[in-house]
Design a protein around this motif. Structure first.
Motif, mmCIF file in Angstrom:
data_model
loop_
_atom_site.group_PDB
_atom_site.id
_atom_site.type_symbol
_atom_site.label_atom_id
_atom_site.label_comp_id
_atom_site.label_asym_id
_atom_site.label_seq_id
_atom_site.Cartn_x
_atom_site.Cartn_y
_atom_site.Cartn_z
ATOM 1 N N HIS A 223 0.778 -1.244 -0.028
ATOM 2 C CA HIS A 223 0.061 -0.040 0.033
ATOM 3 C C HIS A 223 0.621 1.288 -0.080
ATOM 4 O O HIS A 223 0.494 2.325 -0.475
ATOM 5 C CB HIS A 223 -1.054 -0.009 1.047
ATOM 6 C CG HIS A 223 -1.868 -1.136 1.102
ATOM 7 N ND1 HIS A 223 -3.035 -0.983 0.335
ATOM 8 C CD2 HIS A 223 -1.855 -2.127 1.757
ATOM 9 C CE1 HIS A 223 -3.743 -2.172 0.569
ATOM 10 N NE2 HIS A 223 -3.138 -2.872 1.671
ATOM 11 N N SER A 228 0.195 5.771 -3.988
ATOM 12 C CA SER A 228 -0.573 6.224 -2.811
ATOM 13 C C SER A 228 -0.662 7.552 -2.469
ATOM 14 O O SER A 228 -1.478 7.893 -1.512
ATOM 15 C CB SER A 228 -0.469 5.238 -1.794
ATOM 16 O OG SER A 228 0.951 5.347 -1.354
ATOM 17 N N LEU A 234 -4.456 6.915 -6.672
ATOM 18 C CA LEU A 234 -4.861 6.037 -5.544
ATOM 19 C C LEU A 234 -6.254 5.427 -5.903
ATOM 20 O O LEU A 234 -6.463 4.094 -5.704
ATOM 21 C CB LEU A 234 -5.054 6.858 -4.157
ATOM 22 C CG LEU A 234 -5.668 6.164 -2.885
ATOM 23 C CD1 LEU A 234 -4.955 4.875 -2.669
ATOM 24 C CD2 LEU A 234 -5.749 6.919 -1.766
ATOM 25 N N VAL A 334 -9.915 1.995 -1.056
ATOM 26 C CA VAL A 334 -8.932 2.951 -0.576
ATOM 27 C C VAL A 334 -8.757 3.291 1.010
ATOM 28 O O VAL A 334 -7.997 3.536 1.483
ATOM 29 C CB VAL A 334 -9.707 4.514 -1.183
ATOM 30 C CG1 VAL A 334 -9.340 5.558 -0.488
ATOM 31 C CG2 VAL A 334 -9.745 4.599 -2.917
ATOM 32 N N THR A 337 -5.986 1.266 2.142
ATOM 33 C CA THR A 337 -4.747 1.851 1.986
ATOM 34 C C THR A 337 -4.396 3.009 2.671
ATOM 35 O O THR A 337 -3.408 3.391 3.148
ATOM 36 C CB THR A 337 -4.765 2.266 0.209
ATOM 37 O OG1 THR A 337 -4.917 1.154 -0.528
ATOM 38 C CG2 THR A 337 -3.515 2.844 -0.154
#
Length: 446
Positions: A223, A228, A234, A334, A337
């Motif tokens: 991640h 990111s 992302l 999302v 992450t």
């Protein structure tokens, strides 16, 4: 040409025929009722309280649809006698004027029978005063005598009656498929849960004295990358991740560790079965999914309203559930992450296993249950559209005003199947896992 013959009443029908029909209707109803009762008893024996409550909600929804069906049967004569002007009745038809004229050509006048027809007027006048319900037949439009059109004809009410039945069947089927696919996905997590009981796992992952860079951990390598750092990249990466390994081993183990540290006493790692807990959470979520709220019924009515000529709803309606579930799946990825990014923000060095911190702020509006509502909405609207397709095919053949060509049919069916699999097998289990890191989550299962 043969004269028109009115259908026989029960007074003109053999009693054995009436008795046979009633016998099989009762037999079928009793068998279904007993099967549902046996299933509910089995849920109680297995201590599956959430599934038992879900079954009760399904029964309540079927009772509601049955009550709607009863109202249609009782009120069809009264509704069909509501007359509106032809200009109002000509608006918002599923078929265009040319298609309607082709499918339902106006009947030609038979001048030879005019005298005979006039001789029957007295008989028809007498019959018009005798109330008669014709649920499954095409009756005469009484409003035509007034130069108007029926609000909804008796035969149209009959067709709507059939749609309610088809919707009830599809509702039950989609509930079963949704739960079965979700359970199938979670079976893959069993070996990961068994791995946490081994000494190797305790040494390599649960050692609290082990220091590492956050980006060098398995969770960090997955991640904490260049993509990111940007919101656009992302979301792009997370969009594709829901198709390829929506729940990986490292994500499962990291979220499991964060949940145990937040909700259980120290030292519970080796004794707690996180997978069984998520299964019970899924059953609780399933209890919510099978219920049809007033908001969702309102959305179903809007779907019916948009099936009018000119809006081309057959082209865009099937894609609404698909777009929504893809956005929801991306959002859940999302969140995972961002949990990793929060770990790195607290420091580049982590001690032991990366520890994710619960937080509702990662969810839309700070409400994890809003995502469950969207999943619920997607599943019902998808089942509703498949039921609508099955009903229109049964009533008006495969090619009709609701889906013009075979290509439209293939698109509707394909998108419906994809949405059902994606939502039940991918997104719903992912939601059951990710929602465990919400700060409002309370450990209630034993």
């Amino acid at each position: 040409m043969a004269d028109k013959v009115d259908e026989k009443t029960l007074q003109q029908t053999s009693t054995w025929a009436v008795a046979v029909v009633c016998f099989f209707l009762l037999l079928f109803s009793i068998v279904i009722e007993k099967l549902i009762h046996k299933l509910g008893t089995w849920f109680k024996i297995k201590n599956k309280k959430a599934l038992y409550e879900a079954l009760e909600k399904v029964k309540a929804e079927l009772m509601l649809m049955g009550f709607i069906s009863l109202l249609l049967t009782i009120g069809q004569n009264y509704i069909s006698q509501i007359c509106v002007s032809e200009s109002i009745a000509a608006s918002m038809h599923p078929c265009s004027e040319s298609e309607e004229a082709k499918k339902y050509p106006p009947k030609k006048k038979d001048t030879k029978n005019d005298e005979e027809n006039s001789g029957r007027k007295l008989l028809e006048l007498v019959q018009s005063y005798i109330p008669r319900r014709s649920l499954a037949t095409k009756g005469y439009d009484k409003c035509a005598e007034k130069g108007k059109v029926a609000f909804v004809s008796s035969y149209g009410m009959h067709q709507l009656h059939i749609f309610i039945f088809v919707l009830a069947v599809c509702h039950v089927i989609y509930c079963i498929v949704t739960y079965a696919l979700g359970k199938t996905k979670m079976r893959r997590w069993k070996r990961w849960e068994e791995e946490t009981k081994t000494i190797e796992y305790q040494y390599s992952h649960a050692d609290p004295e082990r220091f590492r860079f956050a980006r060098d951990t398995s969770f960090g390598r997955r991640h904490l990358n260049f993509w990111s750092k940007s919101t656009i990249t992302l979301w792009i990466v997370c969009f594709f991740r829901q198709f390829f390994g929506s729940v990986t081993r490292v994500d499962y183990l990291t979220l499991r560790h964060g949940f145990i540290m937040a909700h259980l006493a120290p030292g519970s790692d080796g004794r707690f079965d996180f997978r069984k807990y998520i299964q019970r959470s899924l059953e609780e979520d399933f209890k919510t999914i099978v219920e049809i709220s007033p908001v969702i019924w309102f959305v179903a009515v809007l779907f019916l309203l948009t099936n009018t000529n000119g809006l081309h709803s057959f082209l865009w309606q099937p894609f609404i559930p698909l777009v929504v579930i893809l956005i929801v799946g991306t959002k859940l990825q999302v969140i995972i992450t961002k949990l990793g990014l929060l770990i790195q923000e607290k420091g580049d060095i982590v001690k032991g296993m990366p520890l994710v911190q619960p937080g509702d702020h990662l969810f839309w509006f700070g409400r994890p249950r809003f995502i469950l509502f969207l999943i619920h909405l997607v599943l019902f609207t998808n089942a509703f559209q498949l039921a609508f397709f099955a009903w229109t095919t049964y009533e008006f053949q495969l090619e009709n005003c609701y889906h013009k060509t075979i290509v439209d049919v293939v698109i509707r069916i394909s998108v419906g199947v994809i949405v059902q699999i994606l939502c039940s097998y991918v997104t719903l289990p992912l939601y059951a896992l990710v929602t465990q890191v919400s700060s409002t989550h309370i450990y209630t299962h034993t």
